[in-house]
Design an enzyme around this catalytic site. Sequence first.
Site, short mmCIF file in Angstrom:
data_model
loop_
_atom_site.label_atom_id
_atom_site.label_comp_id
_atom_site.label_asym_id
_atom_site.label_seq_id
_atom_site.Cartn_x
_atom_site.Cartn_y
_atom_site.Cartn_z
N SER A 70 0.59 -1.20 -0.38
CA SER A 70 0.44 -0.01 0.01
C SER A 70 0.67 0.96 0.12
O SER A 70 0.65 2.79 -0.77
CB SER A 70 -0.96 0.21 0.97
OG SER A 70 -1.62 -1.18 1.24
N GLU A 106 1.66 0.23 15.74
CA GLU A 106 2.59 1.57 14.60
C GLU A 106 2.44 2.49 15.97
O GLU A 106 3.95 2.85 16.52
CB GLU A 106 0.94 1.94 14.55
CG GLU A 106 0.01 1.25 12.94
CD GLU A 106 -0.74 0.36 13.94
OE1 GLU A 106 -0.85 0.08 14.53
OE2 GLU A 106 -0.96 -0.26 12.11
N PHE A 113 -3.34 5.70 10.83
CA PHE A 113 -2.48 4.67 12.15
C PHE A 113 -1.42 5.66 12.11
O PHE A 113 -0.73 5.18 12.96
CB PHE A 113 -2.88 3.04 11.83
CG PHE A 113 -4.03 2.71 11.07
CD1 PHE A 113 -5.20 2.75 12.04
CD2 PHE A 113 -4.17 1.97 9.64
CE1 PHE A 113 -5.73 2.29 11.63
CE2 PHE A 113 -4.58 1.36 9.55
CZ PHE A 113 -6.11 1.78 10.19
N HIS A 153 -3.20 7.05 2.21
CA HIS A 153 -4.78 6.94 1.88
C HIS A 153 -5.75 7.58 3.00
O HIS A 153 -6.03 7.50 3.65
CB HIS A 153 -4.92 5.23 2.48
CG HIS A 153 -4.84 4.51 1.66
ND1 HIS A 153 -3.47 3.68 1.23
CD2 HIS A 153 -5.49 3.20 1.20
CE1 HIS A 153 -3.34 3.04 0.48
NE2 HIS A 153 -4.07 2.56 0.65
N ASP A 159 -13.18 1.29 1.94
CA ASP A 159 -13.22 0.66 3.81
C ASP A 159 -13.62 1.72 4.29
O ASP A 159 -13.90 0.81 5.80
CB ASP A 159 -11.83 1.34 3.58
CG ASP A 159 -10.96 -0.13 3.25
OD1 ASP A 159 -11.48 -1.72 2.80
OD2 ASP A 159 -9.74 -0.14 3.10
N ARG A 161 -4.61 6.98 -2.27
CA ARG A 161 -5.08 6.41 -2.33
C ARG A 161 -5.06 6.60 -4.19
O ARG A 161 -4.82 5.32 -5.22
CB ARG A 161 -5.85 5.27 -1.89
CG ARG A 161 -5.59 4.35 -2.08
CD ARG A 161 -7.13 3.21 -1.89
NE ARG A 161 -7.19 1.57 -2.34
CZ ARG A 161 -8.46 1.78 -2.56
NH1 ARG A 161 -9.72 2.10 -2.78
NH2 ARG A 161 -8.42 0.37 -3.55
#
Lengths: 281, 317
Positions: free
Chosen positions: B40, B61, B86, B112, B120, B170
């Site tokens: 990603s 994280e 995150f 993202h 999502d 993204r």
Amino acid sequence: MSNTQQLQDFSTQVRRDILRMVHAVNSGHPGGSLGCTEFFTALYQQLLERKPGFNMDGIGEDLFFLSNGHISPVFYSVLARSGYFPVAELATFRKLNSRLQGHPTTHDGLPGVRMASGSLGQGMSVAIGAAQAKKLNGDKHLIYSLHGDGELQEGQNWEAIMYASAKKIDNLIATIDLNGQQIDGSTDDVLNLGNLKTKFEAFDWDVLEIKEGNNIDAIIKGMTEAKSRTGKGKPVCVLLHTVMGNGVDFMMHTHAWHGKAPNNEQLAVGLAQNAETLGDY
Amino acid sequence: MKKYTNTGSKDTRSGFGAGMTELGQKNENVVALCADLIGSLKFDEFKKNHPERFFQVGIAEANMIGIAAGLTIGGKIPFTGTFANFSTGRVYDQIRQSVAYSDKNVKICASHAGLTLGEDGATHQILEDIGLMKMLPGMTVINTCDYNQTKAATLALADHHGPAYLRFGRPVVPNFTPADEPFVIGKAIMLNEGTDVTIIATGHLVWEALLAAEALEAKGISAEVINIHTIKPLDDTAILKSVAKTGCVVTAEEHNFLGGLGESVARVLALNNPKPQEFVAVNDSFGESGTPEQLMEKYKLNNQAIVEAVERVIKRK
């Protein structure tokens, strides 16, 4: 190299510093500081391979990270008396415009401090990062860290503990101050930590215990053994059994002095039990 | 108005990946950390070329941020990579104490971000990250608009000492920044000069602002378009110079209006030259599942929304 008496004298003076610093501003954390006085003394006066002066990157020397930053009084006293900054500066502890903040910080450029700590549970990750930087740099020196036992209730520690063994961080000696106390009471009562030795071993660490964590000779012997176990593919954990408030009789074996300053009379009693050895600041 | 050509749509995260690949070759102190999102974040090449400088930390994280802080001690320049949610909300205290307050040279790189993560849904669509990061003293905050700018920003961050947050996304979006355009942290880019309104946009909304300016031109409205890639430190000078000419502002961002670019611009105006301002931003809500296009339309974050905001703000002059 110092002899045992010299190290004990150093510790006694550090205890005086802790009591006087906390008393002067009627705040701070004497209990855990007193409990770790012998450990810090052994570390900075005997165990760490240190370079003169202070450089943030610390290449070519052992590094120490304090995760339970609230025991800053013992850290500051030992740093000052180990030559990192003037002993007289201890008088500024927790005062406005001081480099000796309530909890340690790099923010004001205090020599000897490489990360801020106070919000608990973050130091092991930072120590691991520093250990990996040492490996990348081909630097054979070690990373030492200290953590409170209650602090292990923070989940980030267990992320770090899992990572350190999985990635074979074998240039790290993480010491846990096992005094069994935290703010609200004993660790057994607040949130039982269970068997830390088997927990760390289950995470594939090499674990040693120092049963007499307030005995300088026992600390040096145990930590020397810990050092001999580095470089063998596993991170090393030392469970250091200490007495909170050690050296001041009415502060011992209780959580009551975790974050409370002595009054004038209590200070006098504490100082009488720890005669001046190296000169007060 | 000045014409911009889409040289081939790409995702901004691939610009980050390309930047990391180049940095890996150019700067041996650069290290990368990832929390189980190599694909990603487009870390594949860096990992393949420099396995010893790539740290897979797993789904952890908080530990990643702390390790990154520790790696700086010894001279490394860590770039952490995970989703924006995150990268910030989940690890705010770790960033605050171990990175920002400790003044560590950590680059927190976040893909993202915003609604364009899409299907999502809201758990992953952070719309508060710019605010969280800009409130931290000493933190540089960057939100790039296309592939080339993201790559250039990644390269620039390695030469910048201090904690920084780099936000990208993204979706595949037009790539119009010249490949050789240097990235200067804190320096706004004048995309189109105009006289009636200043549109200040960041991230994915920059291309939408250009489309809006074209539509406005057809309506006889001359829009100045400024690309603010660095939200902190903000280029106050460029903003004030433009507003002195146009007399009104529309800010556009893929973020909650609370805590975003718009509020930073409003502060500059309030202190120096109060003028009407309209906000193209999310109206203090969470996102939801949907395609990026559907979401940007529903939450009024596209060129039509900018045109409408311009028409509103001009009436308030």
